[in-house]
Design an enzyme around this catalytic site. Structure first.
Site, PDB file in Angstrom:
ATOM      1  NE  ARG A 157      -0.969  12.429   2.231  1.00 56.32           N
ATOM      2  CZ  ARG A 157      -1.440  11.629   3.454  1.00 56.32           C
ATOM      3  NH1 ARG A 157      -2.652  10.999   3.499  1.00 56.32           N
ATOM      4  NH2 ARG A 157      -1.133  10.846   3.780  1.00 56.32           N
ATOM      5  CD  GLU A 220       1.401   1.188   6.630  1.00 58.76           C
ATOM      6  OE1 GLU A 220       1.528   0.586   5.972  1.00 58.76           O
ATOM      7  OE2 GLU A 220       0.291   2.205   6.858  1.00 58.76           O
ATOM      8  CG  ASP A 342       4.694   0.437   2.891  1.00 58.84           C
ATOM      9  OD1 ASP A 342       2.980   0.422   2.509  1.00 58.84           O
ATOM     10  OD2 ASP A 342       4.896   0.398   3.490  1.00 58.84           O
ATOM     11  CG  ASN A 429       5.276   7.647   0.329  1.00 59.81           C
ATOM     12  OD1 ASN A 429       4.393   8.407   0.815  1.00 59.81           O
ATOM     13  ND2 ASN A 429       5.537   6.723   0.281  1.00 59.81           N
ATOM     14  CB  CYS A 645       7.612   4.146  22.130  1.00 57.84           C
ATOM     15  SG  CYS A 645       7.534   3.053  23.743  1.00 57.84           S
TER      16      CYS A 645
END
Length: 716
Positions: A157, A220, A342, A429, A645
């Site tokens: 970022r 996470e 979260d 976000n 995956c």
């Protein structure tokens, strides 16, 4: 098989805008020199940013000194050559090909005619800000297998520029100082406290009190959050602040943790790290000498697993005010006590002064994931106001006397699955908001996306696995089907009055994942969009003033600067991050691919060169022979795919950002085990999983993918 298919898709809504990052690793971008290029500043003056210049940034509006322009991170520019009266003349100035199809999230820093920017894989570039001519490029050579540690693509970022140096945090946990004139490394520090865990860096460093500050990501995956300060000149570590306590059986690293530990169950799941990672926003007040840091979500998510006896679990989902000289905490405010959804508080922090109740207050503004917009006194941490800025059902309001949200019970999924708003993507976000002191409004790229949450009754922390969230996605999906609930998926640009705590205007989008924001004195707000435009809105009314087609979906926030009196707007164009699978119908990423570029605009410019349209159905490889697999094996393959995956690879036959596993070539099928187990493509970001799955597991996944490929082929 139907339930397994939906399990795979539901896994892709894992929080914090988090999808994995497994895919292509590109070579360093190179661009040919532009004929007649404007000469950049003399080498001796490259990147000469200091405290005095940033504090007086409004006296040098031609520069964009930090990722948010100033210490206060308002993302507002006093430049007004481009304004509401002439923005319709905005057009193409130059572009720089970053030679990538991954997500781009950085905002450039511009100092004395030189533009500094970072791209995915933590690469850094210095360009002539007038022409886009490359001055230098730096590739930190992050190992491709590190992509498996990145929850949300291999993004970066931005950089910090200070006293002739450019600082970048790398995906594999290094903080590197580069010579601003040449791009040559001056020093490098390993910021990771434990390389056996899946830590990363995706955020931009910040400068405060002569220190370079960096946080880490990985919540996470099961890590413990912290931020670290290094001497800007030498790189020597000055201090480290852990955002959550470790096991109280061991000594606390600093005094604040002893107080924090009292808000956790002594028998918490300490092996899972606790979370609280500081992976994005910070701001600095040089007068108060306070650094403001937002902290992240819990690990694992459900408090009923993490800290069974409850508690606030400090300093999760909090804003921390820290003395940058000593690393000691001045005050904290927790947005979401007992965080279980979260709901990070790492979202963009803005510092400004507002007249509240007849008194001018030094305030801090934030719209974190939990759906409430906060106004705090930044000297003391006092809550001044908080109101919902998106749909919220987990809490009714925030009590101004206690500063605590009042739970409704609709977010308590400890005993049964619940539909919660906002979902793990949050109401806002990482995409930066902006504040205009001219209009007094905050401009927020908002999200409305609900989700079902359920506790995984068989949760066990597994080091280095894809996710350690403690959520049961199958149970959540079953509950959604039972309720017949439609999940909200939309977005909007909202102009918010932080004093009255109300929406002033909004622009709704058919997509929920649009770019960050820039406000200017020209009464304009700029935003890149999923459908591939740079759009300019009238800051006071929200009317669309102009739009320029770029041909690439945009997530990053633009910057504006001037060279020799001519104003430019520059933005990194490239889709990805957590929504790399969302190549939605009508998006530029779907129609034109995802050609990553830095694009600059100016008055009187022409049309932006647009990439050629993609033919996604050209050269579809032949289907492989079906593998011998019974229904139980296929179901197991579906579950294993979802666990290992699905965080990267969608099973949709539609275009997506990662390789489409339903369209693997015969050559890839032939070496499937070598890729999945032994990392044959680790150099391109696809790490091997031999420590987590067996050969039989790989065969089950392979059989499941081939089965799905036949289903997709029948539907074409």
């Amino acid at each position: 098989m139907g339930r397994s298919r939906w399990l795979v898709r539901m896994l892709l809504v894992v929080g914090a805008l988090n999808l994995g990052a497994c895919g292509k690793r590109e070579e360093p971008a190179k661009a040919p020199a532009t004929e007649g290029a404007h000469e950049a500043a003399p080498e001796a003056s490259y990147g000469r940013v200091d405290r005095a210049r940033v504090v007086a940034a409004d006296s040098e509006p031609q520069n964009w000194f930090t990722t948010g322009r100033t210490f206060s991170e308002e993302r507002f520019s006093p430049l007004e050559q481009i304004n509401i009266g002439n923005v319709q003349q905005l057009g193409f100035a130059w572009q720089y090909d970053l030679q990538t199809e991954r997500g781009l999230e950085a905002t450039p820093v511009v100092v004395d005619g030189v533009l500094f920017a970072s791209s995915n894989w933590s690469k850094v570039y210095a360009l002539d800000a007038r022409t886009g001519r490359e001055l230098w490029a730096f590739d930190p050579q992050v190992p491709g297998e590190w992509a498996r540690n990145a929850c949300c693509d291999v993004v970066n970022r931005g950089v910090a520029v200070w006293q002739g140096k450019v600082y970048v945090g790398t995906l594999d946990g290094r903080l590197i100082a580069l010579d601003a004139a040449t791009g040559k490394p001056l020093w490098s520090q390993d910021t990771l406290v434990d390389r056996s865990r899946s830590y990363t860096i995706t955020g931009a460093p910040r400068i405060a009190g002569g220190k370079v500050i960096i946080g880490n990501g990985g919540g996470e995956f099961g890590v413990r959050g912290y931020i670290t300060a290094y001497d800007a000149e030498s790189g020597a570590q000055a201090w480290r602040f852990f955002t959550v306590p470790g096991d109280p059986k061991h000594p606390f690293e600093h005094p604040e943790l002893e107080a924090a530990a009292k808000t956790w169950d002594p028998n918490s799941r300490w092996e899972a790290g606790g979370g609280g990672t500081a992976w994005d926003s910070m701001a600095y007040d040089p007068q108060l000498n306070l650094l403001y840091v937002g902290t992240g979500n819990a690990s694992p998510f459900p408090q009923s697993i993490r800290s069974p006896k409850g508690g606030d679990n400090l300093y999760l989902s909090s804003i921390l005010a820290i003395d940058p000289q000593t690393g000691r905490l001045a005050w904290h405010y927790q947005t979401t006590p007992g965080e279980s959804w979260d709901y990070t508080a790492v979202q963009h922090i803005v510092l400004t002064d507002l007249q509240i109740g007849g008194t001018m207050r030094k305030v801090l503004l934030q719209a974190p994931k939990n759906g409430f917009f906060y106004v705090l006194d930044r000297a003391t941490g006092e809550l001044l106001s908080a109101q919902k800025y998106v749909d919220v059902n987990w809490a009714s309001h925030v009590d101004l006397n206690t500063g605590r949200p009042m739970p409704t019970g609709k977010g308590d999924y400890s005993k049964e699955p619940k539909r919660v708003a906002p979902g793990p993507f949050g109401g806002h976000n990482w995409q930066p908001m902006a504040f205009s002191p001219k209009t007094g409004l905050v401009y927020i790229p908002t999200l409305d996306r609900t989700a079902y949450y359920a506790v995984d009754p068989e949760y066990k922390y597994i080091p280095r696995r894809s996710f350690n969230t403690g959520r049961d996605f199958t149970a959540a999906y079953v509950a959604q089907v039972r309720d017949g609930a439609e999940m909200t998926r939309k977005g909007a640009l909202k102009a918010w009055d932080p004093i009255a705590q109300r929406e002033v205007w909004r622009v709704d989008y058919p997509w929920f994942y649009n770019g960050g924001l820039l406000a200017t004195a020209g009464n304009l707000v700029f935003q890149g969009t999923t459908d591939g435009y740079l759009k300019a809105y009238t800051a006071d009314t929200g009317k669309l003033a102009a739009e320029v087609f770029v041909g690439t979906s945009i997530m990053a926030a633009p910057a504006t600067y001037a060279v020799d009196g001519e104003q430019f707007i520059a933005v990194l164009a490239g889709y990805g991050g957590a929504q790399l699978d969302e190549f939605l119908e009508g998006s530029a990423a779907r129609k034109y691919g995802n050609t990553g570029r830095i694009v600059a605009f100016k008055l009187g410019g022409g049309k932006v060169p647009v990439p050629p349209e993609k033919d996604w159905d050209a050269n579809i490889p032949p289907l492989p022979a079906r593998m011998h697999a019974d229904a139980a094996t296929l179901d197991r393959g579906a579950l294993l795919f979802g666990q290992h995956c699905g965080v990267c690879h969608s099973l949709s036959d539609e275009p997506g950002g990662y390789p489409n596993l339903l369209r693997l070539t015969p050559g890839k099928h032939a070496i499937f085990d070598e890729i999945v187990l032994r990392g044959a493509m680790a150099g391109r970001g696809m790490a091997g999983f031999s420590n987590e799955i067996s050969e039989a597991d790989a065969h089950a996944i392979h059989a499941y993918l081939i089965d799905k490929a036949y289903e997709a082929s029948a539907k074409r």
